[in-house]
Design a protein around this motif. Structure first.
Motif, PDB file in Angstrom:
ATOM      1  N   PRO A 128       0.729  -1.164  -0.058  1.00 24.02           N
ATOM      2  CA  PRO A 128       0.119   0.102   0.107  1.00 24.02           C
ATOM      3  C   PRO A 128       1.004   1.185   0.051  1.00 24.02           C
ATOM      4  N   VAL A 129       0.412   2.265  -0.661  1.00 26.57           N
ATOM      5  CA  VAL A 129       1.166   3.718  -0.739  1.00 26.57           C
ATOM      6  C   VAL A 129       1.153   4.278   1.007  1.00 26.57           C
ATOM      7  N   SER A 130       2.244   4.692   1.152  1.00 27.57           N
ATOM      8  CA  SER A 130       2.264   5.465   2.547  1.00 27.57           C
ATOM      9  C   SER A 130       1.613   6.906   2.593  1.00 27.57           C
ATOM     10  N   VAL A 131       0.908   7.200   3.489  1.00 23.16           N
ATOM     11  CA  VAL A 131       0.001   8.318   3.312  1.00 23.16           C
ATOM     12  C   VAL A 131       0.902   9.155   4.684  1.00 23.16           C
ATOM     13  N   VAL A 132       1.224  10.106   4.358  1.00 22.74           N
ATOM     14  CA  VAL A 132       1.880  10.986   5.423  1.00 22.74           C
ATOM     15  C   VAL A 132       1.579  12.585   5.809  1.00 22.74           C
ATOM     16  N   SER A 133       1.839  12.895   6.941  1.00 23.35           N
ATOM     17  CA  SER A 133       1.437  14.388   7.086  1.00 23.35           C
ATOM     18  C   SER A 133       2.248  14.948   8.157  1.00 23.35           C
ATOM     19  N   THR A 145      -7.818   7.157   6.921  1.00 25.99           N
ATOM     20  CA  THR A 145      -6.846   6.289   5.912  1.00 25.99           C
ATOM     21  C   THR A 145      -6.946   4.721   6.298  1.00 25.99           C
ATOM     22  N   ASP A 146      -7.090   4.433   7.361  1.00 25.84           N
ATOM     23  CA  ASP A 146      -6.892   3.034   7.616  1.00 25.84           C
ATOM     24  C   ASP A 146      -8.212   2.285   7.902  1.00 25.84           C
ATOM     25  N   TYR A 147      -8.981   2.883   8.144  1.00 28.49           N
ATOM     26  CA  TYR A 147     -10.284   2.009   8.886  1.00 28.49           C
ATOM     27  C   TYR A 147     -10.834   1.065   7.915  1.00 28.49           C
ATOM     28  N   LEU A 148     -10.562   1.043   6.494  1.00 30.30           N
ATOM     29  CA  LEU A 148     -11.169   0.012   5.765  1.00 30.30           C
ATOM     30  C   LEU A 148     -10.089  -0.992   5.364  1.00 30.30           C
ATOM     31  N   ARG A 149      -8.858  -0.731   6.057  1.00 35.76           N
ATOM     32  CA  ARG A 149      -7.527  -1.728   5.962  1.00 35.76           C
ATOM     33  C   ARG A 149      -7.485  -1.878   4.313  1.00 35.76           C
TER      34      ARG A 149
ATOM     35  N   PRO B 128     -10.095 -11.866   4.178  1.00 40.23           N
ATOM     36  CA  PRO B 128     -11.389 -11.028   4.236  1.00 40.23           C
ATOM     37  C   PRO B 128     -12.455 -11.967   4.164  1.00 40.23           C
ATOM     38  N   VAL B 129     -13.679 -11.301   4.739  1.00 42.57           N
ATOM     39  CA  VAL B 129     -14.846 -12.252   4.803  1.00 42.57           C
ATOM     40  C   VAL B 129     -15.542 -12.082   3.200  1.00 42.57           C
ATOM     41  N   SER B 130     -16.101 -13.110   2.950  1.00 41.03           N
ATOM     42  CA  SER B 130     -16.534 -13.295   1.779  1.00 41.03           C
ATOM     43  C   SER B 130     -17.863 -12.477   1.634  1.00 41.03           C
ATOM     44  N   VAL B 131     -18.308 -11.801   0.768  1.00 37.96           N
ATOM     45  CA  VAL B 131     -19.614 -10.994   0.544  1.00 37.96           C
ATOM     46  C   VAL B 131     -20.298 -11.826  -0.616  1.00 37.96           C
ATOM     47  N   VAL B 132     -21.509 -12.105  -0.677  1.00 38.42           N
ATOM     48  CA  VAL B 132     -21.988 -12.731  -1.593  1.00 38.42           C
ATOM     49  C   VAL B 132     -23.812 -12.412  -1.736  1.00 38.42           C
ATOM     50  N   ARG B 149     -10.289  -2.269  -2.025  1.00 36.73           N
ATOM     51  CA  ARG B 149      -9.415  -3.399  -1.706  1.00 36.73           C
ATOM     52  C   ARG B 149      -9.069  -3.739  -0.278  1.00 36.73           C
ATOM     53  N   SER B 150     -10.196  -3.725   0.431  1.00 35.09           N
ATOM     54  CA  SER B 150     -10.269  -4.076   1.754  1.00 35.09           C
ATOM     55  C   SER B 150      -9.767  -5.171   2.291  1.00 35.09           C
ATOM     56  N   ARG B 151      -9.111  -5.367   3.283  1.00 35.31           N
ATOM     57  CA  ARG B 151      -8.622  -6.517   3.966  1.00 35.31           C
ATOM     58  C   ARG B 151      -9.752  -7.089   4.948  1.00 35.31           C
ATOM     59  N   LEU B 152     -10.794  -6.445   5.070  1.00 34.47           N
ATOM     60  CA  LEU B 152     -11.950  -6.742   6.050  1.00 34.47           C
ATOM     61  C   LEU B 152     -13.036  -7.790   5.167  1.00 34.47           C
ATOM     62  N   TYR B 153     -13.173  -7.420   3.965  1.00 37.55           N
ATOM     63  CA  TYR B 153     -14.180  -8.121   3.228  1.00 37.55           C
ATOM     64  C   TYR B 153     -13.944  -8.070   1.577  1.00 37.55           C
ATOM     65  N   LYS B 154     -14.398  -8.925   0.968  1.00 34.75           N
ATOM     66  CA  LYS B 154     -14.222  -8.979  -0.365  1.00 34.75           C
ATOM     67  C   LYS B 154     -15.517  -9.936  -1.053  1.00 34.75           C
ATOM     68  N   TRP B 155     -15.843  -9.397  -2.437  1.00 33.89           N
ATOM     69  CA  TRP B 155     -16.841  -9.702  -2.999  1.00 33.89           C
ATOM     70  C   TRP B 155     -16.450 -11.142  -3.537  1.00 33.89           C
ATOM     71  N   ALA B 156     -17.531 -12.135  -3.375  1.00 34.64           N
ATOM     72  CA  ALA B 156     -16.988 -13.494  -3.541  1.00 34.64           C
ATOM     73  C   ALA B 156     -18.269 -13.857  -4.538  1.00 34.64           C
ATOM     74  N   GLY B 157     -19.170 -13.063  -5.059  1.00 34.12           N
ATOM     75  CA  GLY B 157     -20.076 -13.529  -6.132  1.00 34.12           C
ATOM     76  C   GLY B 157     -21.603 -14.186  -5.740  1.00 34.12           C
ATOM     77  N   ASP B 158     -21.869 -14.963  -6.479  1.00 35.89           N
ATOM     78  CA  ASP B 158     -23.168 -15.560  -6.513  1.00 35.89           C
ATOM     79  C   ASP B 158     -23.415 -16.310  -5.271  1.00 35.89           C
ATOM     80  N   ALA B 159     -24.352 -16.335  -4.361  1.00 36.79           N
ATOM     81  CA  ALA B 159     -24.735 -16.690  -3.079  1.00 36.79           C
ATOM     82  C   ALA B 159     -24.931 -18.346  -3.361  1.00 36.79           C
TER      83      ALA B 159
END
Lengths: 404, 404
Positions: A128-133, A145-149, B128-132, B149-159
């Motif tokens: 990931p690109v670094s975000v700084v201030s 910047t980080d809540y959605l990881r 990431p948790v699969s979202v369907v 491109r969250s590390r929390l969840y990702k789209w995983a298509g048709d349920a």
């Protein structure tokens, strides 16, 4: 913790207050906590109360119903009247270049900051690109910047640190005048060719807060209705963008995030900006908006500095006078926040706790801004009554300690 | 590609049209493209035009300026009048349980969908948790889930696919009535204990589109002003949430995403919902909102089915009549979109291309909804003129091919 009778003194690390009994002095507290943590811009409300007739927004039941404002434009959910008003306001104030630039509307500058991060990064990078201030930095940047990881970008903290030790692609957010400390800023990470990109958050670059030293002309500049006119509840911000593809990606972000921006609020913002600009065109208003609000801010700062100088517990930044292109005068900045630093040398002193404990004033600790907790940020944008209460309570603090 | 003179026929894979000259028939095209890709709800505008006086929103220059609505509540940026109006509207319609539930306001249901994903996941999981969602699923879910491109969840298509082959924690989005195909739905992934969580997107669960078969009572239900009353430009949605912590996390998401939701639009939504509810209380209106809009939708569907049946090129879903608690009648669904399927057996036929090429109607291809491109979604929520034009043009298609 606080005392009204004793001379100014600072009891390092002591649990006792200057008046010696270790309990709250009844003269420096009141039951109601003054919430000055957020920068809610109530200070400007009295001006708008006087202008009611001119600014009243009327929307019939069948207006502004569509998602779409103009599908032929890049930012298809932006009301043309809003875009025109934004360009006109910047031309009147002279605080930003708008000719040959794209405007993107957002749900406050909060959303536009995130839109800019999205626009300046691409999927598929190894890291990931670094975000700084530069610290002290606006306390919301890290969590926004980080809540959605995201894998696109990550918060990397203080830009000065990154300049020394950081590597790889980065985005520097330049907040000028800076929230919390009110300084005018430039980018601090030294030029590294194509690796660095800039976002200029110019929320406070308006004549009531700062001399307008030049028309700002950066790649991405964000502004907000909240801080320019005080209408925070409308959640309207805008970006001025040089590059077409960046503007397009920012618009795309807003489409995916909220499928556009409230048209009711865009139209209201356009109307209110129009009233301000009409004032400068006609010079008929009793007192023009920026003159009025600058005068109020100047008065607040004068009174604040008197109290702070008198009780010798905190210090405030000193700002140089600079020539303001808007007013044609050498003037001082009058930031929207007091950035108080405990005079005690002990770094561990917790100024937020002191204010909360002694005088029931809720500020925001320096540690949220990436610096020591001896700093605390207090909003100066409250209404008159709350501001007066704040000064009254602040004047009762004669010494601080870190113990409670 | 299209022809008005020939009998109904389908030329599989052929580049020639039924009238044999391989070019566009002048009678089935016009210069203007009808954009029926989005579900812009202009159909309801004429109703609100008649109600202007009652619905007119007036906001003075000094109102609604603060970020904060009520700092003592979980969703501190929600206007109390908005919350009350939402609860009242659901009680009048009977389409959702609101007693002992939390309400969270959002910038349209788009933002609330993302707030729910955030609330139902936690940082630190290995994957990431699969979202369907069951195909055909709402076309915006994949990109709204994945753009950051969250590390929390990702789209995983048709349920349905996930139910067969998927593993690990997941979130299923149940869109009912479903966009694009109008069916009433339930979750399809079989219960896997604590691994699965549900979001119910009930944007179209209103009496103009569907029988109200029961008061919906799910963990997280999202609704939008855009589809309930037709005010898409205001970007107002709301969620009804059972669990306090989930509601709190959703509010936190909206705080970080946009620092609240336009108060101008919240107040406008409250006013308009109030006018609808007052109508049902007083029965003084010439025609009440849901009766009017249901009648309009019913008429559109009747005319649409006539055209589709006549030219035998596409088919439409058949919907069972069900008992509607709101109207007290057995009624049919009248979805906001026509979900057209090319009758030709060839899976590869591109119905979006056919509509665009033959009759200059812009729909959205089935492949965006996770199914074959022989399907195309066309909005039925346009204004009267555009809808009439659409039917007129659709009636001119007598055969389709996949070649251009």
């Amino acid at each position: 913790m606080c005392g009204t009778d004793s001379p100014a003194s600072i009891n390092k690390g002591s649990l006792t207050s200057a008046n010696g009994n270790g309990t709250r002095s009844p003269t420096c507290s009141s039951d109601r906590v003054l919430n000055l943590e957020q920068g809610d811009p109530s200070v400007f409300q009295s001006y708008w109360s006087k202008m009611e007739d001119k600014c009243t927004m009327v929307i019939s039941g069948s207006q502004l119903m569509s998602y779409i404002s103009d599908f032929t434009t890049l930012c298809w959910f932006m009301e043309p009247e809003f875009e025109e008003a934004v360009r006109r306001l910047h031309r009147v104030v002279g605080n930003a270049v708008v000719d040959d630039r794209y405007i993107v509307v957002g749900t406050g500058s909060t959303q536009l900051y995130q839109a800019a991060l999205y626009a300046l990064t691409s999927p598929g990078g190894p890291e990931p690109v670094s975000v700084v201030s530069a610290a002290p930095y606006y306390s919301a940047y890290p969590e926004e910047t980080d809540y959605l990881r995201s894998r696109l970008y990550k918060w990397a903290g203080d830009a000065y640190e990154f300049d020394k030790n950081g590597t790889g692609p980065y985005i520097e957010v330049v907040n000028s005048p800076n929230n919390p400390d009110g300084t005018l800023r430039e980018a601090v990470v030294k030029n590294r060719g194509d690796e660095g990109k800039l976002i200029h958050d110019l929320a406070y670059y308006w004549p009531q807060y700062t001399p307008i030293i030049r028309p700002a002309d950066h790649d991405i500049m964000t502004f907000t209705f909240s801080k320019s006119t005080g209408h925070a509840g409308s959640r309207i911000g805008w970006a001025i963008v040089k590059d077409k593809e960046v503007a397009r990606k920012m618009s795309k972000f807003i489409e995916m995030s909220t499928l556009g921006v409230s048209k009711d609020s865009q139209q209201r913002a356009a109307k209110i900006m129009g009233v301000i600009c009409d004032g400068y065109k006609n010079f008929k208003s009793d007192e023009l908006f920026f003159e009025h609000t600058r005068r109020v801010m100047a008065e607040r700062w004068e009174r604040l500095r008197q109290v702070v100088d008198r009780n010798q517990v905190f210090s405030l930044p000193k700002y140089p006078k600079q020539y303001c292109l808007f007013s044609g005068e050498l003037i001082e900045p009058y930031p929207g926040f007091a950035w108080l630093e405990a005079k005690e040398e002990e770094e561990e002193i917790d100024s937020q706790k002191v204010l909360r404990g002694c005088i029931k004033v809720q500020g925001r600790t320096g540690s949220r801004f990436g610096v020591a907790q001896k700093y605390v940020r207090v909003s100066l944008l409250s209404n008159e009554e709350v501001f007066n209460q704040f000064l009254e309570r602040l004047s009762t603090i004669k010494s601080i300690s870190n113990g409670h």
